[in-house]
Design an enzyme around this catalytic site. Structure first.
Site, mmCIF file in Angstrom:
data_model
loop_
_atom_site.group_PDB
_atom_site.id
_atom_site.type_symbol
_atom_site.label_atom_id
_atom_site.label_comp_id
_atom_site.label_asym_id
_atom_site.label_seq_id
_atom_site.Cartn_x
_atom_site.Cartn_y
_atom_site.Cartn_z
ATOM 1 N N CYS A 12 0.867 -1.175 0.000
ATOM 2 C CA CYS A 12 0.000 0.000 0.000
ATOM 3 C C CYS A 12 0.909 1.232 0.000
ATOM 4 O O CYS A 12 2.123 1.124 0.197
ATOM 5 C CB CYS A 12 -0.893 0.002 1.243
ATOM 6 S SG CYS A 12 0.050 0.114 2.766
ATOM 7 N N HIS A 44 6.430 -6.937 7.062
ATOM 8 C CA HIS A 44 6.425 -8.373 7.362
ATOM 9 C C HIS A 44 6.776 -9.159 6.115
ATOM 10 O O HIS A 44 5.941 -9.848 5.549
ATOM 11 C CB HIS A 44 5.075 -8.805 7.917
ATOM 12 C CG HIS A 44 4.841 -8.245 9.275
ATOM 13 N ND1 HIS A 44 5.600 -8.608 10.357
ATOM 14 C CD2 HIS A 44 3.994 -7.298 9.718
ATOM 15 C CE1 HIS A 44 5.202 -7.936 11.416
ATOM 16 N NE2 HIS A 44 4.237 -7.124 11.058
ATOM 17 N N HIS A 82 3.524 1.938 10.720
ATOM 18 C CA HIS A 82 2.588 1.814 11.856
ATOM 19 C C HIS A 82 2.659 2.994 12.817
ATOM 20 O O HIS A 82 1.758 3.228 13.586
ATOM 21 C CB HIS A 82 2.974 0.610 12.727
ATOM 22 C CG HIS A 82 2.697 -0.703 12.127
ATOM 23 N ND1 HIS A 82 1.603 -0.956 11.366
ATOM 24 C CD2 HIS A 82 3.372 -1.874 12.217
ATOM 25 C CE1 HIS A 82 1.621 -2.223 10.996
ATOM 26 N NE2 HIS A 82 2.692 -2.799 11.496
ATOM 27 N N GLU A 134 0.350 -0.540 15.857
ATOM 28 C CA GLU A 134 -0.271 0.738 15.450
ATOM 29 C C GLU A 134 -1.155 1.282 16.577
ATOM 30 O O GLU A 134 -1.134 2.487 16.870
ATOM 31 C CB GLU A 134 -1.108 0.538 14.183
ATOM 32 C CG GLU A 134 -1.733 1.850 13.707
ATOM 33 C CD GLU A 134 -2.796 1.659 12.637
ATOM 34 O OE1 GLU A 134 -2.594 0.850 11.724
ATOM 35 O OE2 GLU A 134 -3.833 2.346 12.731
ATOM 36 N N SER A 229 -2.152 -13.402 5.828
ATOM 37 C CA SER A 229 -3.604 -13.608 5.831
ATOM 38 C C SER A 229 -4.270 -12.752 4.759
ATOM 39 O O SER A 229 -5.264 -13.173 4.163
ATOM 40 C CB SER A 229 -4.196 -13.327 7.199
ATOM 41 O OG SER A 229 -3.874 -12.039 7.596
HETATM 42 FE FE1 F3S Z 1 -1.133 1.331 4.267
HETATM 43 FE FE2 F3S Z 1 -1.156 3.649 5.453
HETATM 44 FE FE3 F3S Z 1 -3.387 2.505 4.770
HETATM 45 S S1 F3S Z 1 0.230 1.986 5.876
HETATM 46 S S2 F3S Z 1 -2.990 0.322 4.913
HETATM 47 S S3 F3S Z 1 -1.838 3.262 3.383
HETATM 48 S S4 F3S Z 1 -2.966 3.578 6.650
#
Ligand code: F3S
Length: 289
Positions: A12, A44, A82, A134, A229
């Protein structure tokens, strides 16, 4: 044959930014040779962490670890996506480390909200998993009481002091529907509170896109760690739409024997799958079929 890579495959935005930050720091520090640490593994994914280790990046897991490092070795500490408690950043600086904050901006926004709202007199409710780094980080930006609610059952049992004002936030990766359910229960109880929806939709977007792609293609490839997961979930979603869905960790697991009729292959990847693995698979399929 055409290969389509899902736009939101893999990292992400926040994780990509944090990983990029580490590589940038490695380049930057080549001249002065200062040590680089990440506060907790940056992601991870064993391969990424191993690669960083080989480039001299060490992982520290606590302030005690940081204190144990000799003053001469106290270089740069990178905070992962996080985020961490405010006191962690402050203590690291006091110990003489340079702190590079790669907290995801969406998580940072929660820290700022929690800091401001608690200073304005509100107690904080975090809807999320107690013990998750987090959530622990978010907790550490409040100057007042913090309650953590993990489930609707806990919301039903929840009670705070009379007249206590609340500010409700959520862990970014918490399920949005569950968050809404918890908020509804608290509202019904008549609590005096403001609600800030801080659920991040990165996971949902990745899943919706995978479902849509899997429905269009003849073969779908899902890349991600065995124990991931979110990758398993992606696989299940794709499998529902496309019978020929393959779950692989790396290119080495891919033993494709495609029937002549296959025209369209889709590829997606879990949240901690690095780009180079995705590219490798994509190139292999493009060249070989
Ligand atoms: Fe990733 Fe930030 Fe959303 S780390 S899951 S873009 S809150």
């Amino acid at each position: 044959m055409e290969v389509i890579l899902a736009e939101h495959a893999g990292f992400c935005f926040g994780v990509r930014r944090a990983v990029d930050t580490v590589y940038e720091q490695i380049e930057k520090k080549k001249e002065d040779g200062r040590s680089i640490y990440t506060f907790g593994p940056i992601i991870h994914n064993e391969e990424v962490v191993r690669d960083l280790q080989e480039r001299g990046v060490k992982v520290i897991s606590s302030l005690a670890d940081a204190e144990a490092i000799s003053e001469a070795e106290r270089g740069t500490v990178i905070i992962r996506s996080h985020g961490v408690e405010r006191r962690v950043c402050e203590s690291l600086k006091d110990l003489g480390f340079e702190v590079v904050d790669a907290t995801c901006p969406f998580v940072k926004r929660i820290h700022t909200t929690v800091e401001k709202e608690s200073e304005a007199g509100k107690s904080i409710v975090i809807v999320g998993n107690a013990g998750h780094p987090e959530v622990e980080g978010i907790r550490g930006w409040s100057c007042r009481s913090v309650y953590i609610i993990e489930s609707v059952e806990e919301a039903e049992e929840f009670a705070c002091k009379e007249g206590e004002k609340l500010c409700i936030v959520s862990q970014t990766t918490f399920n949005y529907k569950k968050f809404q359910d918890v908020v509804e229960i608290l509202n019904k109880k008549g609590y005096n509170g403001s609600v800030v929806n801080t659920v991040c939709n990165a996971t949902e977007v990745r899943q919706a896109e995978a479902r849509e792609l899997a429905a269009r293609v003849d073969v779908m490839i899902v890349i991600g760690g065995n124990h991931s997961s979110n990758t398993r979930k992606l696989y299940e979603i794709c499998r529902q739409e496309c019978r020929m869905t393959y779950y692989i960790q790396t290119l080495g697991d891919l033993h494709l024997q495609l029937p002549e009729t296959v025209r369209l292959v889709g590829i997606t990847a879990g949240a901690s799958t690095p780009n180079n693995i995705i590219e490798e698979v994509q190139n292999y399929v493009r060249i070989n079929f």
